[in-house]
Write a protein that holds these residues in place. Sequence first.
Motif, mmCIF file in Angstrom:
data_model
loop_
_atom_site.group_PDB
_atom_site.id
_atom_site.type_symbol
_atom_site.label_atom_id
_atom_site.label_comp_id
_atom_site.label_asym_id
_atom_site.label_seq_id
_atom_site.Cartn_x
_atom_site.Cartn_y
_atom_site.Cartn_z
ATOM 1 N N GLY A 315 0.791 -1.220 0.000
ATOM 2 C CA GLY A 315 0.000 0.000 0.000
ATOM 3 C C GLY A 315 0.820 1.265 0.000
ATOM 4 N N GLU A 316 1.916 1.269 0.752
ATOM 5 C CA GLU A 316 2.623 2.523 0.966
ATOM 6 C C GLU A 316 4.052 2.428 0.460
ATOM 7 O OE1 GLU A 316 4.169 5.165 4.666
ATOM 8 O OE2 GLU A 316 2.509 3.798 5.080
ATOM 9 N N SER A 317 4.443 3.440 -0.300
ATOM 10 C CA SER A 317 5.803 3.454 -0.813
ATOM 11 C C SER A 317 6.750 3.919 0.292
ATOM 12 C CB SER A 317 5.848 4.399 -2.004
ATOM 13 O OG SER A 317 7.158 4.539 -2.440
ATOM 14 N N PRO A 318 7.791 3.154 0.599
ATOM 15 C CA PRO A 318 8.681 3.540 1.702
ATOM 16 C C PRO A 318 9.550 4.742 1.342
ATOM 17 C CG PRO A 318 9.519 1.584 0.610
ATOM 18 C CD PRO A 318 8.200 1.884 -0.019
ATOM 19 N N GLN A 319 9.911 5.537 2.335
ATOM 20 C CA GLN A 319 10.780 6.698 2.128
ATOM 21 C C GLN A 319 12.213 6.329 2.446
ATOM 22 O OE1 GLN A 319 9.764 9.685 0.853
ATOM 23 N NE2 GLN A 319 7.865 8.535 0.565
ATOM 24 N N LEU A 320 13.133 7.056 1.817
ATOM 25 C CA LEU A 320 14.540 6.833 2.090
ATOM 26 C C LEU A 320 14.863 7.427 3.457
ATOM 27 C CD1 LEU A 320 16.871 5.638 0.371
ATOM 28 C CD2 LEU A 320 17.471 7.962 -0.239
ATOM 29 N N SER A 321 15.223 6.593 4.447
ATOM 30 C CA SER A 321 15.515 7.130 5.766
ATOM 31 C C SER A 321 16.663 6.371 6.401
ATOM 32 C CB SER A 321 14.271 7.030 6.646
ATOM 33 O OG SER A 321 13.892 5.685 6.734
ATOM 34 N N ASP A 322 17.214 6.983 7.449
ATOM 35 C CA ASP A 322 18.387 6.407 8.087
ATOM 36 C C ASP A 322 17.999 5.165 8.883
ATOM 37 O OD1 ASP A 322 20.865 5.961 9.017
ATOM 38 O OD2 ASP A 322 21.198 7.999 9.763
ATOM 39 N N ALA A 323 18.672 4.060 8.602
ATOM 40 C CA ALA A 323 18.279 2.802 9.229
ATOM 41 C C ALA A 323 19.081 2.507 10.477
ATOM 42 C CB ALA A 323 18.462 1.666 8.239
ATOM 43 N N THR A 324 20.255 3.082 10.613
ATOM 44 C CA THR A 324 21.152 2.616 11.670
ATOM 45 C C THR A 324 21.326 3.598 12.814
ATOM 46 O OG1 THR A 324 22.950 3.502 10.368
ATOM 47 C CG2 THR A 324 22.509 1.147 10.167
ATOM 48 N N GLN A 325 21.121 4.899 12.542
ATOM 49 C CA GLN A 325 21.372 5.939 13.536
ATOM 50 C C GLN A 325 22.820 5.928 13.997
ATOM 51 O OE1 GLN A 325 18.689 7.823 13.958
ATOM 52 N NE2 GLN A 325 17.291 6.383 12.983
ATOM 53 N N LEU A 326 23.721 5.523 13.144
ATOM 54 C CA LEU A 326 25.142 5.575 13.478
ATOM 55 C C LEU A 326 25.697 6.923 13.035
ATOM 56 C CD1 LEU A 326 26.231 2.019 12.316
ATOM 57 C CD2 LEU A 326 25.845 2.781 14.643
ATOM 58 N N THR A 327 27.005 7.114 13.207
ATOM 59 C CA THR A 327 27.596 8.399 12.832
ATOM 60 C C THR A 327 27.517 8.631 11.331
ATOM 61 O OG1 THR A 327 29.665 7.195 12.975
ATOM 62 C CG2 THR A 327 29.203 8.774 14.731
ATOM 63 N N GLN A 328 27.781 7.580 10.543
ATOM 64 C CA GLN A 328 27.681 7.722 9.098
ATOM 65 C C GLN A 328 26.284 7.303 8.673
ATOM 66 O OE1 GLN A 328 29.874 9.089 7.401
ATOM 67 N NE2 GLN A 328 31.746 8.915 8.620
ATOM 68 N N PRO A 329 25.560 8.199 7.997
ATOM 69 C CA PRO A 329 24.196 7.838 7.625
ATOM 70 C C PRO A 329 24.158 6.655 6.655
ATOM 71 C CG PRO A 329 24.841 9.924 6.640
ATOM 72 C CD PRO A 329 25.912 9.559 7.599
ATOM 73 N N HIS A 330 23.242 5.749 6.891
ATOM 74 C CA HIS A 330 23.038 4.600 6.009
ATOM 75 C C HIS A 330 21.557 4.623 5.649
ATOM 76 C CE1 HIS A 330 24.202 0.226 5.053
ATOM 77 N NE2 HIS A 330 23.052 0.455 4.497
ATOM 78 N N LEU A 331 21.242 5.227 4.499
ATOM 79 C CA LEU A 331 19.844 5.431 4.150
ATOM 80 C C LEU A 331 19.301 4.221 3.404
ATOM 81 C CD1 LEU A 331 20.044 9.089 2.818
ATOM 82 C CD2 LEU A 331 19.685 8.322 5.154
ATOM 83 N N VAL A 332 18.074 3.837 3.752
ATOM 84 C CA VAL A 332 17.472 2.713 3.069
ATOM 85 C C VAL A 332 15.977 2.977 2.922
ATOM 86 C CG1 VAL A 332 17.338 1.441 5.258
ATOM 87 C CG2 VAL A 332 17.170 0.202 3.123
#
Lengths: 338, 335
Positions: A315-332
């Motif tokens: 139903g819903e298209s996911p947004q690109l967001s930070d998955a890990t909350q670490l120092t280096q952003p890891h967007l998924v």
Amino acid sequence: MPSQEKILHIKGIKTHFPVRKGLLRTVAAHVKAVDGVDLEIYRGETLGLVGESGCGKTTLGKSIIQLVEAVSGQILYYEGEQTFDLLNLSPEEFKHIRQKIQIVFQDPHSSLNPAFTVFGSLQDPLKLYGVKTKAERRKIIGDLLEAVNMRREQMDNYPHEFSGGQRQRIGIARALCVNPEIVICDEAVSALDVSIQAQVLQLLQEIKEARGLTYIFITHDLSVVEYISDRVAVMYLGKIVELAESEALYRTPRHPYTQALLSAIPIADLDRKSERIVLEGDVPNPVSPPSGCAFHPRCPKFKSLSEPEKQHCMGESPQLSDATQLTQPHLVSCHYPN
Amino acid sequence: MSADQKVLSVKNLKTYIYVNNRCNKALDGVSFDVYRGKTLCIVGESGCGKSITASSITQLLPKLSRIESGEIIYHSEKGDICIDQLERNGPEMRALRGAEISMIFQDPMTALNPVYRIGAQISEGLKYHSKNTLAQLKQISIELLQQMGIPLAAQRVEDYSHQFSGGMRQRAMIAMAMSCKPKILIADEPTTALDVTIQAQIFELIDELKQRHNTAVILITHDMGVVAELADHVAVMYMGNIVEQGTIDDVLRRPAHPYTEALLKSIPILGKGKQQQIIPIQGSTPDPYQRPKGCQFEPRCPYATEQCQIFPDSQPISGTHEALCWHSEKVLSHA
């Protein structure tokens, strides 16, 4: 090392191509080649852009230098204190920006004009950007050819006299001749044999260090991208599904698509045989992408989800967001990343 | 049936191509064996003669070319057949081609006929090589498509090739090649035109078919990764010669020819990150009409000496491993 200074900011860019049908050639549908991409590029980095054929990676590259027109969104280019919106430029500004962003094309056989010598092909941009005398132009082009490990005299030869690797070097020299800040390499080494590919990759690395360039490296070859990139963006059906530091992405891919893509690559190392995740089916038609998350019909994880979770993916298209909350952003961009 | 039964032996094969009154020695003394149920990967860069090897075996060479000398022996159940002695389009060759030895081509779009239905193309081989009624042929094509993992095979068999995606076309090509249950399957770069996720599907399929029918596979590729994943035996080609051959462990772990060694060092390997060193091979492949006198790799080779002006003999390294180089000892100890 790449700095934290932004050089290019792509905001919600969309590039759609009309599909015309019938006698009156009315627009029946749109191919959503690039469908809402956000991306920041930092000065001095190499950003790898990977994905399968038809995912929109080349269209995104061409939208940045405006060889194709984006329908909406913003591309901001930062130069000192100034900011240019690449989609709304005056003619003078456009000429200025064209010099800053250059591209190296995929096929070295079709990207050079067979009727011109190398000098003929390379001198036009120099003329346009104010190098008046021929002697000066010859000197600059000679220096450039030497910079790409060719001989100065070869500027008077025609493209058919060169091998594929040499033509690609000429393509690189052409991109460099106006002193750009950003070079987009669109499958720049894909058409070359492996032994020549390594030569060109190393050349690109050397040039980058010598001139402080920023690269956007578009390719389908994930081994090459890992070798050359600082950060990697993975595209699927016109959207970025994962964006992270190269090492983090290869070591711990979060998106099921990235995982499958990485596991599908044959590795030339007998000691590391990975478990292969084989995706079912083909990439869907970008004219009518699936609802919700575009990857869900092929997603190996989707099958193991519970019914309400499946509804969420569909139903819903996911947004690109930070998955890990670490120092280096890891967007998924996944509702249920790994 | 023993596991390492030979099905095909190629001995000192020379195939020359004649263009514009010049002669390109495309294959200049190639020897190898193919075993039942095993995969032989022939790997090399463009122009090294790997596709000419395949078309020599199936006698599908271009018009102005000829097998000058050497032998291609097919060890059939009824005794040995010298393929090189057969007339190109004679009845014996046509009886072999498609039935006993079949081929998957690189580009499925140009290899399929756009004006015939997929089903008709798949069953064409069976029509010549077996006695089946039209209804049976259709049934067999549907079953083959199902085996290849194409959904709704009963309907898809009526489609034309433009209605198939790239991966599905390649599956149809494989169905066509496997229709007569050949003893030898030659795949000439079967996945070069496909994406990696589709490539993985196709390889899984070829491997499964190989195991089920005990087919010998000759896989032609330029990708060392593919070799590492699929091959039992490897032959590395350079300028019309097999410069090194052996089992996969022999060649990838203990390369004995400078070209193999250099090739392995020049490719970035997934998972090794930015720190890995890649070392390009200097120079470029020579013009096939102006070949070096002795060893073909000599002008680019870091090990080259005076001796390399003379064409090297094949040096045995072990029972399964050989290299075409005077200095293979040095290369081995270097690695």
